[in-house]
Design a protein around this motif. Structure first.
Motif, PDB file in Angstrom:
ATOM      1  N   TYR A 136     -11.543 -23.876  61.207  1.00 23.99           N
ATOM      2  CA  TYR A 136     -10.249 -24.505  61.489  1.00 23.99           C
ATOM      3  C   TYR A 136      -9.166 -23.890  60.623  1.00 23.99           C
ATOM      4  O   TYR A 136      -9.376 -23.680  59.424  1.00 23.99           O
ATOM      5  CB  TYR A 136     -10.398 -25.997  61.162  1.00 23.99           C
ATOM      6  N   LEU A 137      -8.012 -23.597  61.229  1.00 24.99           N
ATOM      7  CA  LEU A 137      -6.847 -23.220  60.418  1.00 24.99           C
ATOM      8  C   LEU A 137      -5.883 -24.401  60.404  1.00 24.99           C
ATOM      9  O   LEU A 137      -5.276 -24.741  61.425  1.00 24.99           O
ATOM     10  CB  LEU A 137      -6.147 -21.979  60.999  1.00 24.99           C
ATOM     11  N   GLY A 138      -5.800 -25.027  59.250  1.00 28.57           N
ATOM     12  CA  GLY A 138      -4.892 -26.157  59.095  1.00 28.57           C
ATOM     13  C   GLY A 138      -4.212 -26.067  57.743  1.00 28.57           C
ATOM     14  O   GLY A 138      -4.589 -25.228  56.902  1.00 28.57           O
ATOM     15  N   TYR A 139      -3.225 -26.918  57.524  1.00 34.37           N
ATOM     16  CA  TYR A 139      -2.360 -26.795  56.351  1.00 34.37           C
ATOM     17  C   TYR A 139      -2.285 -28.114  55.584  1.00 34.37           C
ATOM     18  O   TYR A 139      -2.194 -29.179  56.189  1.00 34.37           O
ATOM     19  CB  TYR A 139      -0.946 -26.423  56.788  1.00 34.37           C
ATOM     20  N   LEU A 140      -2.257 -27.978  54.275  1.00 37.60           N
ATOM     21  CA  LEU A 140      -1.995 -29.155  53.461  1.00 37.60           C
ATOM     22  C   LEU A 140      -0.532 -29.083  53.029  1.00 37.60           C
ATOM     23  O   LEU A 140      -0.134 -28.126  52.362  1.00 37.60           O
ATOM     24  CB  LEU A 140      -2.922 -29.164  52.237  1.00 37.60           C
ATOM     25  N   VAL A 141       0.247 -30.076  53.448  1.00 34.71           N
ATOM     26  CA  VAL A 141       1.656 -30.094  53.052  1.00 34.71           C
ATOM     27  C   VAL A 141       1.723 -30.660  51.635  1.00 34.71           C
ATOM     28  O   VAL A 141       1.241 -31.768  51.382  1.00 34.71           O
ATOM     29  CB  VAL A 141       2.501 -30.948  54.028  1.00 34.71           C
ATOM     30  N   VAL A 142       2.282 -29.882  50.732  1.00 38.81           N
ATOM     31  CA  VAL A 142       2.326 -30.287  49.312  1.00 38.81           C
ATOM     32  C   VAL A 142       3.735 -30.113  48.744  1.00 38.81           C
ATOM     33  O   VAL A 142       4.526 -29.315  49.247  1.00 38.81           O
ATOM     34  CB  VAL A 142       1.337 -29.466  48.434  1.00 38.81           C
ATOM     35  N   VAL A 143       3.985 -30.881  47.697  1.00 42.26           N
ATOM     36  CA  VAL A 143       5.270 -30.804  47.010  1.00 42.26           C
ATOM     37  C   VAL A 143       4.969 -30.906  45.513  1.00 42.26           C
ATOM     38  O   VAL A 143       3.898 -31.407  45.129  1.00 42.26           O
ATOM     39  CB  VAL A 143       6.204 -31.956  47.494  1.00 42.26           C
ATOM     40  N   SER A 144       5.887 -30.453  44.713  1.00 45.88           N
ATOM     41  CA  SER A 144       5.692 -30.568  43.266  1.00 45.88           C
ATOM     42  C   SER A 144       5.554 -32.056  42.886  1.00 45.88           C
ATOM     43  O   SER A 144       6.403 -32.876  43.255  1.00 45.88           O
ATOM     44  CB  SER A 144       6.904 -29.938  42.571  1.00 45.88           C
ATOM     45  N   ASP A 145       4.489 -32.389  42.173  1.00 49.25           N
ATOM     46  CA  ASP A 145       4.218 -33.791  41.834  1.00 49.25           C
ATOM     47  C   ASP A 145       5.343 -34.378  40.982  1.00 49.25           C
ATOM     48  O   ASP A 145       5.722 -35.542  41.137  1.00 49.25           O
ATOM     49  CB  ASP A 145       2.878 -33.874  41.096  1.00 49.25           C
ATOM     50  N   GLU A 146       5.888 -33.552  40.106  1.00 54.69           N
ATOM     51  CA  GLU A 146       6.960 -33.969  39.207  1.00 54.69           C
ATOM     52  C   GLU A 146       8.199 -34.399  40.008  1.00 54.69           C
ATOM     53  O   GLU A 146       8.781 -35.458  39.775  1.00 54.69           O
ATOM     54  CB  GLU A 146       7.302 -32.749  38.328  1.00 54.69           C
ATOM     55  N   PHE A 147       8.581 -33.572  40.978  1.00 52.99           N
ATOM     56  CA  PHE A 147       9.743 -33.849  41.830  1.00 52.99           C
ATOM     57  C   PHE A 147       9.493 -35.142  42.609  1.00 52.99           C
ATOM     58  O   PHE A 147      10.352 -36.022  42.689  1.00 52.99           O
ATOM     59  CB  PHE A 147       9.960 -32.663  42.776  1.00 52.99           C
ATOM     60  N   TRP A 148       8.295 -35.254  43.182  1.00 53.25           N
ATOM     61  CA  TRP A 148       7.961 -36.406  44.011  1.00 53.25           C
ATOM     62  C   TRP A 148       8.053 -37.707  43.219  1.00 53.25           C
ATOM     63  O   TRP A 148       8.639 -38.692  43.663  1.00 53.25           O
ATOM     64  CB  TRP A 148       6.550 -36.225  44.592  1.00 53.25           C
ATOM     65  N   LYS A 149       7.485 -37.693  42.031  1.00 50.89           N
ATOM     66  CA  LYS A 149       7.448 -38.924  41.220  1.00 50.89           C
ATOM     67  C   LYS A 149       8.854 -39.359  40.806  1.00 50.89           C
ATOM     68  O   LYS A 149       9.102 -40.533  40.574  1.00 50.89           O
ATOM     69  CB  LYS A 149       6.584 -38.701  39.972  1.00 50.89           C
ATOM     70  N   ASN A 150       9.760 -38.388  40.721  1.00 52.68           N
ATOM     71  CA  ASN A 150      11.117 -38.716  40.274  1.00 52.68           C
ATOM     72  C   ASN A 150      12.053 -39.140  41.401  1.00 52.68           C
ATOM     73  O   ASN A 150      13.185 -39.545  41.137  1.00 52.68           O
ATOM     74  CB  ASN A 150      11.720 -37.532  39.522  1.00 52.68           C
ATOM     75  N   LEU A 151      11.605 -39.030  42.653  1.00 56.60           N
ATOM     76  CA  LEU A 151      12.478 -39.428  43.770  1.00 56.60           C
ATOM     77  C   LEU A 151      12.599 -40.951  43.801  1.00 56.60           C
ATOM     78  O   LEU A 151      11.598 -41.656  43.582  1.00 56.60           O
ATOM     79  CB  LEU A 151      11.881 -38.966  45.105  1.00 56.60           C
ATOM     80  N   PRO A 152      13.786 -41.478  44.117  1.00 56.68           N
ATOM     81  CA  PRO A 152      13.906 -42.931  44.278  1.00 56.68           C
ATOM     82  C   PRO A 152      13.014 -43.419  45.428  1.00 56.68           C
ATOM     83  O   PRO A 152      12.769 -42.662  46.378  1.00 56.68           O
ATOM     84  CB  PRO A 152      15.390 -43.129  44.637  1.00 56.68           C
ATOM     85  N   ALA A 153      12.574 -44.673  45.324  1.00 54.97           N
ATOM     86  CA  ALA A 153      11.602 -45.192  46.299  1.00 54.97           C
ATOM     87  C   ALA A 153      12.117 -45.096  47.736  1.00 54.97           C
ATOM     88  O   ALA A 153      11.354 -44.764  48.660  1.00 54.97           O
ATOM     89  CB  ALA A 153      11.250 -46.629  45.942  1.00 54.97           C
ATOM     90  N   ASP A 154      13.424 -45.395  47.947  1.00 59.27           N
ATOM     91  CA  ASP A 154      13.924 -45.373  49.336  1.00 59.27           C
ATOM     92  C   ASP A 154      13.901 -43.944  49.907  1.00 59.27           C
ATOM     93  O   ASP A 154      13.630 -43.739  51.092  1.00 59.27           O
ATOM     94  CB  ASP A 154      15.333 -45.982  49.433  1.00 59.27           C
TER      95      ASP A 154
END
Ligand code: SIN
Length: 335
Positions: A238-256
């Protein structure tokens, strides 16, 4: 000169009448494939939905065709990035996480999936959390899985890949940075060579490698079939993708904002599955119609010979991935 001066004056005045806000956050979405592929289209849709759902507070810039990073570099860049306002996002193929996750290698096991429905059964199950666990400790936040499709093998020369190991003997195959893919090629009788995606067309054209494995939409959009003689419909993995983002950036985003990004990803994921299913059929047809490479269908019995030839790969990687996890995946898939 006078008219240039007038134009310079008018633009700020015109903007002053409009409500123009700068985004609070920017997401740079880097990927390596063409914009018209299932991943490219899903990334564009995601960008549009996020901007709508955050009323422009988040801007998503999509960079296709390795314009920003190739797949291996993007993960390093993401891990190192510490910006709270500009986040790097990417969707490298699951095989490219080999440096960061032993468990994600499960996806590379040859003939694990009968078809794409099997893939969705696994990806949508609680086992997906176990498969991607630990990435946050490496600075990566896993968000969702996107499809491309089942892989086929292409080759240059006077005969298609059908008999193993005979048809693989003496042939070099480009693979991604996957240890399992390397072992699989060796068990099929060929020689693996790791290369970044953006070098594949030239490597095939110049005979640096004889063949490669990929999903239909990548073969078509990058014109691999134009420099190959045969495509064997092996559907071996299977060729599939894991969509990822920097954990640091993600944790700092406001909840909304996180909620809006997550809901946009959910809808982009549903659309991606549709795009992938369509591309799978349409790009196979286009490749056959182009007549550069001949599409060679394989019977289940022929695939079974390949499956048996590559079965030792499972034993080789069982301890590294985790025997219990493999057993649970097999159980879920009814094996
Ligand atoms: C991709 O689909 O993102 C690239 C796959 C490859 O490297 O073959």
């Amino acid at each position: 000169m006078k008219s240039l001066f007038r134009a310079l004056l008018i633009v700020p005045l015109a903007l002053a009448g409009m409500q123009v806000y700068a985004a609070d956050y920017t997401i740079k979405f880097s990927h390596v494939v063409a914009a018209q592929t299932p991943k490219g289209k899903a990334a564009e849709l995601f960008a549009k939905l996020v901007e709508e759902r955050t009323n422009g507070r988040v801007k998503v810039e999509v960079f296709p065709n390795s314009q920003l990073y190739n797949d291996n570099k993007v993960l390093e860049a993401m891990r190192l990035s510490d910006s709270k306002t500009t986040g790097l996002m990417a969707a490298p193929s699951l095989s490219k996480f080999v440096k960061f996750s032993k468990t994600l290698q499960t996806f590379d096991l040859p003939y694990l999936f009968k078809d794409i429905n099997d893939v969705h059964k696994l990806v949508d199950s609680p086992l997906m959390d176990r498969l991607s666990s630990g990435l946050d400790k490496k600075g990566l936040r896993a968000l969702t899985v996107w499809d491309n499709g089942m892989k086929v093998f292409s080759i240059n020369g006077d005969k298609p890949l059908r008999n193993v190991p005979a048809d693989f003997k003496g042939k070099k195959f480009r693979i991604q940075s996957s240890k399992i893919a390397a072992s699989m090629i060796e068990h099929l009788g060929g020689t693996p060579q790791k290369l970044p995606f953006k070098e594949v067309y030239t490597a095939l054209g110049q005979g640096v490698v004889d063949g490669q494995e990929n999903a239909w939409s990548n073969v078509y959009s990058k014109k691999f079939h134009e420099v190959q003689s045969f495509v064997s419909v092996s559907n071996h993995s299977y060729l599939g993708y894991l969509v990822v983002v920097s954990d640091e950036f993600w944790k700092n985003l406001p909840a909304d904002i996180r909620t809006a990004v997550s809901s946009s990803l959910k809808d982009a994921t549903a659309a991606n599955r549709k795009y992938a299913a369509e591309a799978d059929k349409a790009d196979r047809k286009k490749i056959a119609a182009d007549k550069y490479a001949k599409v060679v269908d394989m019977t289940d019995a022929e695939r079974d010979v390949w499956r048996k030839a590559t079965a030792p790969v499972w034993t080789e990687f069982r301890d590294e991935i985790g025997g219990e996890l493999i057993d649970d995946v097999n159980k879920l898939l009814g094996r």
